[in-house]
Design a protein around this motif. Sequence first.
Motif, short mmCIF file in Angstrom:
data_model
loop_
_atom_site.label_atom_id
_atom_site.label_comp_id
_atom_site.label_asym_id
_atom_site.label_seq_id
_atom_site.Cartn_x
_atom_site.Cartn_y
_atom_site.Cartn_z
N VAL A 24 4.36 8.71 4.12
CA VAL A 24 5.19 7.52 3.94
C VAL A 24 5.52 6.92 5.30
O VAL A 24 6.00 7.63 6.20
CB VAL A 24 6.50 7.88 3.18
CG1 VAL A 24 7.43 6.67 3.10
CG2 VAL A 24 6.19 8.39 1.77
N ASN A 25 5.26 5.65 5.45
CA ASN A 25 5.57 4.92 6.69
C ASN A 25 4.93 5.58 7.91
O ASN A 25 5.55 5.69 8.97
CB ASN A 25 7.10 4.82 6.86
CG ASN A 25 7.46 3.72 7.84
OD1 ASN A 25 6.74 2.73 7.98
ND2 ASN A 25 8.55 3.89 8.55
N ASP A 64 10.42 0.54 0.09
CA ASP A 64 11.13 -0.23 1.14
C ASP A 64 10.26 -0.33 2.40
O ASP A 64 10.17 -1.38 3.03
CB ASP A 64 12.46 0.44 1.47
CG ASP A 64 13.47 0.27 0.35
OD1 ASP A 64 13.22 -0.57 -0.55
OD2 ASP A 64 14.49 0.98 0.33
N HIS A 65 9.63 0.78 2.77
CA HIS A 65 8.78 0.75 3.97
C HIS A 65 7.56 -0.17 3.75
O HIS A 65 7.18 -0.91 4.66
CB HIS A 65 8.31 2.16 4.32
CG HIS A 65 9.41 3.00 4.91
ND1 HIS A 65 10.08 2.64 6.06
CD2 HIS A 65 9.96 4.17 4.49
CE1 HIS A 65 11.00 3.57 6.34
NE2 HIS A 65 10.95 4.50 5.40
N ALA A 66 7.00 -0.09 2.55
CA ALA A 66 5.83 -0.96 2.28
C ALA A 66 6.25 -2.43 2.30
O ALA A 66 5.50 -3.30 2.76
CB ALA A 66 5.21 -0.59 0.94
N PRO A 212 1.96 1.75 10.29
CA PRO A 212 2.86 2.52 9.43
C PRO A 212 3.40 1.65 8.30
O PRO A 212 3.71 0.48 8.50
CB PRO A 212 4.01 2.92 10.37
CG PRO A 212 3.44 2.82 11.74
CD PRO A 212 2.36 1.78 11.71
N GLY A 213 3.49 2.23 7.13
CA GLY A 213 4.07 1.52 5.97
C GLY A 213 3.05 0.73 5.17
O GLY A 213 3.33 0.31 4.05
N PHE A 217 1.17 7.32 0.55
CA PHE A 217 0.77 8.18 -0.56
C PHE A 217 1.97 9.02 -0.99
O PHE A 217 2.48 9.81 -0.18
CB PHE A 217 -0.37 9.13 -0.15
CG PHE A 217 -1.71 8.45 -0.10
CD1 PHE A 217 -2.39 8.13 -1.27
CD2 PHE A 217 -2.31 8.16 1.13
CE1 PHE A 217 -3.64 7.51 -1.21
CE2 PHE A 217 -3.55 7.54 1.18
CZ PHE A 217 -4.22 7.21 0.01
N VAL A 218 2.41 8.84 -2.23
CA VAL A 218 3.50 9.67 -2.75
C VAL A 218 2.91 10.65 -3.76
O VAL A 218 1.84 10.40 -4.34
CB VAL A 218 4.61 8.81 -3.40
CG1 VAL A 218 5.27 7.93 -2.36
CG2 VAL A 218 4.08 7.96 -4.55
#
Length: 500
Positions: A24-25, A64-66, A212-213, A217-218
Amino acid sequence: MAMSSHTVPPLKDKSLFKENVAFVNGKWVKAKSGKTFEVHDPASMKLIGTVPEMEQTDVNEAIDHASAAFKDFRNTLARDRARMLRRWYDLMMENKEDLATLITWENGKPTADALAEVNYAAGFLEWFSEEAPRIYGDNIPPSVAGNRMVTVKQPVGVCALITPWNFPAAMVTRKIGPALAAGCTVVAKAPGETPFTSLALGELAQRAGIPPGVVNFVTALDHTPAIGTLLCEHPSIKKLSFTGSTNVGKLLMKQSSSTLKKLSFELGGNAPLIVFDDADLDVAVAGAIASKFRTSGQTCVCANRIYVQSGIYDQFAQKFAEKVKSGFKTGSGYTEGVTHGPLIHSRAVAKVEHHIQDAIAKGGKVILGGQRIPDLGENYHQLTIITGVTGEMAIAGEETFGPVAGLIKFETEEEVIKAANTADVGLAGYFFSNDARRVWRVAEALEVGMVGINTGVISDVAAPFGGVKWSGFGREGSKYGVDEYVAIKTMTFGGVHPAI
Ligand SMILES: NC(=O)c1ccc[n+]([C@@H]2O[C@H](COP(=O)([O-])OP(=O)(O)OC[C@H]3O[C@@H](n4cnc5c(N)ncnc54)[C@H](O)[C@@H]3O)[C@@H](O)[C@H]2O)c1
Ligand SMILES: O=CCCC(=O)O
């Protein structure tokens, strides 16, 4: 229970195996709760490792990061995005053996198939690196005097991507490639059965210089439905692209209605494969084998109902069975000479058994295989052929997603088209014929998104991939793939003086 001898080859680059973290990010993160879930090797059922069991709160952060990353990424030069995708493609090719090792480990498919998947998956990054600089708008002649009109294609925004385990690399690159080409950022939910390939792709994305962001992948297993709900209902997610079963697709569509997202759905299939009397028998047998038994029957485009015209039915069945019997070996995907690995889990084997038993109970005859292979492990099943199959059997009505071929006899073209089109789904269809007029007629009549004519292999990064009816909508790959990730904006300029 006896288990297959199964030695997992060491990775050349061990940093591609990411345990207990999601991406993430641009950072490797754990679930806030600290919870993890286990991933098992389908060949040996041994533990591969654990990954974070993320919850909505973790995924909210990824969104939020995306969203933050989208503000800059949308304005990057298409040529720069092309270069990033190209670098990512190069890195996949440089690491193809390790990626294939991971795919075989968590999915079970033999090394040769896993390598073919890596090439296919990387091909989407290469293809969309070439499409990125060619996302053109139009200059449209107006109907109103003094007006001028142009269109531009803009990235839709943050995209949620949900993909299945059967192609751990290719299903997700087929979505991320066009998303990034268009200037979108993504939150991808890795399949619970095969998350390690996605995480390795995250590592390579970072090495490729993707900011970043932009790619996140979650991971989740038990929390998947809750995360699905969040991805559907979150107002910052502007697009959902899903590949998986029709039932889950319908649920996600319902859940997305409150935010009216742009949607693409690549859902289940139940592909008819038709062999007419006038077909070249050897070509038809080879095509049926390629389509039915690819990845042990675990692809959405696998032939699921094999219709053979009465004049060549017996001959076809005999040749088909001979070829399958002599040409293939089932075992651990890492073993030299093995062509078919285990199925993904015991539920998949149970469905295969149910289809075989149901067919036998209704008069079908098993002419090859028909049994589990417990000596190899609990997820192995023989390649199986059943004759005397009818439309009333479960194997004809539902996608088996396993290595069972049911042969249905038919008499006329009209009858077989009607039978083929009874399915609610319409992804792929195949037929074999040497009659030029019939070829056009049947290709046009089949209610599917993709037709293979005298071939059982239709997958190609350059080909529009997608279905009709309950197989979903939207097209992936090809020159159309980017359309799913852009919004067309029309700009009308008024009061423009006539040309001087
Ligand atoms: N049309 C295509 O391109 C294509 C490609 C591959 C597979 N498929 C289809 O996928 C199916 C096989 O895969 P499967 O059994 O893993 O399908 P599935 O629908 O159960 O799962 C697919 C993905 O959706 C996730 N998921 C499941 N329930 C969810 C929910 N409530 N909310 C959000 N995500 C959820 C899973 O974790 C997985 O990542 C078959 O029907 C096959 O035909 C279609
Ligand atoms: O399983 C579905 C995808 C298969 C393919 O792209 O060939």
